[in-house]
Scaffold this active site. Structure first.
Site, PDB file in Angstrom:
ATOM      1  N   ASP A  37       0.833  -1.211   0.000  1.00 50.73           N
ATOM      2  CA  ASP A  37       0.000   0.000   0.000  1.00 50.73           C
ATOM      3  C   ASP A  37       0.865   1.257   0.000  1.00 50.73           C
ATOM      4  O   ASP A  37       2.000   1.243   0.481  1.00 50.73           O
ATOM      5  CB  ASP A  37      -0.910  -0.026   1.241  1.00 50.73           C
ATOM      6  N   HIS A  54       2.832   3.172  -8.878  1.00 50.65           N
ATOM      7  CA  HIS A  54       2.690   1.730  -9.154  1.00 50.65           C
ATOM      8  C   HIS A  54       3.936   1.225  -9.891  1.00 50.65           C
ATOM      9  O   HIS A  54       4.429   0.136  -9.624  1.00 50.65           O
ATOM     10  CB  HIS A  54       1.444   1.460  -9.992  1.00 50.65           C
ATOM     11  N   SER A  82      -7.076  -5.769  -5.738  1.00 51.00           N
ATOM     12  CA  SER A  82      -8.236  -6.289  -5.002  1.00 51.00           C
ATOM     13  C   SER A  82      -9.500  -6.171  -5.847  1.00 51.00           C
ATOM     14  O   SER A  82      -9.542  -5.404  -6.818  1.00 51.00           O
ATOM     15  CB  SER A  82      -8.422  -5.504  -3.700  1.00 51.00           C
ATOM     16  N   TRP A  86     -11.266  -2.463  -8.775  1.00 54.53           N
ATOM     17  CA  TRP A  86     -11.970  -2.221 -10.055  1.00 54.53           C
ATOM     18  C   TRP A  86     -12.724  -0.897 -10.011  1.00 54.53           C
ATOM     19  O   TRP A  86     -13.049  -0.328 -11.047  1.00 54.53           O
ATOM     20  CB  TRP A  86     -12.957  -3.350 -10.376  1.00 54.53           C
ATOM     21  N   ARG A  88     -11.618   1.944  -9.068  1.00 54.92           N
ATOM     22  CA  ARG A  88     -10.741   3.112  -9.278  1.00 54.92           C
ATOM     23  C   ARG A  88     -10.968   3.695 -10.671  1.00 54.92           C
ATOM     24  O   ARG A  88     -11.508   3.021 -11.553  1.00 54.92           O
ATOM     25  CB  ARG A  88      -9.276   2.686  -9.134  1.00 54.92           C
ATOM     26  N   LEU A 148      10.861 -20.635  -4.189  1.00 49.34           N
ATOM     27  CA  LEU A 148       9.792 -19.760  -3.682  1.00 49.34           C
ATOM     28  C   LEU A 148       8.543 -19.809  -4.566  1.00 49.34           C
ATOM     29  O   LEU A 148       8.636 -19.744  -5.789  1.00 49.34           O
ATOM     30  CB  LEU A 148      10.317 -18.312  -3.643  1.00 49.34           C
ATOM     31  N   ARG A 205       1.805  -4.969   6.211  1.00 51.84           N
ATOM     32  CA  ARG A 205       1.087  -3.930   5.465  1.00 51.84           C
ATOM     33  C   ARG A 205       1.936  -2.662   5.470  1.00 51.84           C
ATOM     34  O   ARG A 205       2.384  -2.209   6.527  1.00 51.84           O
ATOM     35  CB  ARG A 205      -0.281  -3.641   6.070  1.00 51.84           C
TER      36      ARG A 205
HETATM   37  C1  FPP Z   1      -1.770   0.070  -3.409  1.00 54.43           C
HETATM   38  O1  FPP Z   1      -1.326   1.394  -3.391  1.00 54.43           O
HETATM   39  C2  FPP Z   1      -1.210  -0.676  -4.550  1.00 54.43           C
HETATM   40  C3  FPP Z   1      -1.944  -1.261  -5.550  1.00 54.43           C
HETATM   41  C4  FPP Z   1      -3.401  -1.196  -5.589  1.00 54.43           C
HETATM   42  C5  FPP Z   1      -1.297  -1.942  -6.679  1.00 54.43           C
HETATM   43  C6  FPP Z   1      -0.043  -2.675  -6.391  1.00 54.43           C
HETATM   44  C7  FPP Z   1       0.531  -3.169  -7.657  1.00 54.43           C
HETATM   45  C8  FPP Z   1       1.832  -3.116  -8.006  1.00 54.43           C
HETATM   46  C9  FPP Z   1       2.927  -2.628  -7.146  1.00 54.43           C
HETATM   47  C10 FPP Z   1       2.241  -3.653  -9.338  1.00 54.43           C
HETATM   48  C11 FPP Z   1       2.419  -5.121  -9.186  1.00 54.43           C
HETATM   49  C12 FPP Z   1       2.933  -5.738 -10.391  1.00 54.43           C
HETATM   50  C13 FPP Z   1       3.193  -7.039 -10.456  1.00 54.43           C
HETATM   51  C14 FPP Z   1       3.732  -7.618 -11.690  1.00 54.43           C
HETATM   52  C15 FPP Z   1       2.933  -7.918  -9.308  1.00 54.43           C
HETATM   53  P1  FPP Z   1      -2.429   2.545  -3.498  1.00 54.43           P
HETATM   54  O2  FPP Z   1      -2.586   2.887  -4.943  1.00 54.43           O
HETATM   55  O3  FPP Z   1      -3.669   2.112  -2.814  1.00 54.43           O
HETATM   56  O4  FPP Z   1      -1.733   3.728  -2.740  1.00 54.43           O
HETATM   57  P2  FPP Z   1      -2.476   4.835  -1.852  1.00 54.43           P
HETATM   58  O5  FPP Z   1      -3.044   4.110  -0.660  1.00 54.43           O
HETATM   59  O6  FPP Z   1      -1.354   5.748  -1.477  1.00 54.43           O
HETATM   60  O7  FPP Z   1      -3.521   5.480  -2.686  1.00 54.43           O
END
Ligand code: FPP
Length: 275
Positions: A37, A54, A82, A86, A88, A148, A205
């Site tokens: 997060d 991201h 999650s 969807w 967003r 892993l 987390r």
């Molecule tokens: C939460 O941060 C993060 C996500 C919803 C996406 C996580 C995905 C990646 C890091 C890419 C993964 C890629 C692979 C190949 C596994 P947020 O957007 O909710 O942050 P915020 O709470 O600051 O808004």
């Protein structure tokens, strides 16, 4: 004073020492689950678009996966998307899908060479076809690996998982395959998407939020929680080692009492307690 700059080789040696210390200090959890997060805030704090966070988060995924493989973690489950995500803005969802497809294509060979086996949980069929294709190929490419297990939770939610398990169990009851009285913890675990994966011992987390956000609700019943203020794009192996160190200091009692705290050592009889 200028920070001492280490060469890559020196850094790798220092990391090996940290990893050896960690293994000496106690148990390395078999299964670590992570709610990644803070990508959006990380980017916004830098005056950038959320998608930039991201993108930076993928570097943390790579570093944490590599570190887990090196220290002998057997399962790493990452909450990458999650069911609620969807909701967003379309532009952010599209950016995430694009990033995932691209990262999978780029990293599949790396995963294979590092003996990492890729798998997914969640409603992957809701993902764009291109993403599904990259996922299938990466899973296929790493299917013989036995190091892993990297499990990506994609379009996943704990309530969805439990609901699906209830549907499957109900069907088996309907077909006379199982009696309602026979349903226990194990029956439910065996019908979840994580059926062949042990429950996580440690859940991390990032970004300082104190909630589970519908992640692995059943499976986290006895997991140790570790919450850090660090945003996911800044969460690298040193932070992971801190989380494991914290886990190693926990007294895991599973609702019982610790061995050195038995009734005998407390020196209290039932009679004394009730009088
Ligand atoms: C939460 O941060 C993060 C996500 C919803 C996406 C996580 C995905 C990646 C890091 C890419 C993964 C890629 C692979 C190949 C596994 P947020 O957007 O909710 O942050 P915020 O709470 O600051 O808004």
């Amino acid at each position: 004073m200028k920070p001492i700059s280490l060469t890559n080789k020196e850094q790798a040696t220092a990391d090996k020492e940290l990893q050896a210390d960690l293994a000496d200090q106690g148990e390395i959890p078999d299964h670590i689950a992570i709610i990644m997060d803070g990508n959006g805030r990380w980017a916004q704090n830098r005056g950038n678009l959320r998608a930039y966070g991201h993108k930076a988060g993928v570097n943390s995924v790579r570093d944490i996966t590599e570190a887990c493989a090196q220290i002998g973690v057997k399962y790493l489950t990452l909450y990458a998307f999650s069911t609620e995500n969807w909701g967003r803005p379309k532009i952010e969802v599209n950016a995430l899908m694009h990033l995932m497809a691209r990262s999978l294509r780029k990293e599949a060979q790396n995963l294979k060479e590092n003996n990492i086996k890729l798998q997914t949980i969640g409603q992957v069929d809701r993902f764009p076809k291109k993403c599904q294709r990259e996922l299938r190929e990466a899973i296929l490419c790493t299917k013989e690996n036995d190091g892993l297990h990297l499990c990506l939770a994609l379009s996943y939610s704990g309530r969805w998982d439990i609901t699906e398990a209830v549907k499957k169990i109900s069907q088996r009851v309907k077909e006379g395959d199982i009696e309602p009285d026979e349903i226990d913890d194990e029956t439910i675990s065996a019908h979840l998407s994580t059926a062949r994966i042990p429950d996580p011992e440690l859940i991390i987390r990032t970004s300082g939020e104190y909630r589970l956000s519908n992640f692995l609700l059943w499976q986290l019943a006895y997991s140790e929680l570790y919450i850090t203020e660090t945003y996911w794009p800044d969460f690298r192996r040193n932070e992971l080692y801190k989380a494991i160190q914290s886990f190693q200091e926990r007294d895991r009692r599973f609702g019982e009492i610790s061995e050195n705290n038995t009734k005998e050592s407390m020196n209290l009889s039932v009679q004394e307690l009730t009088s």
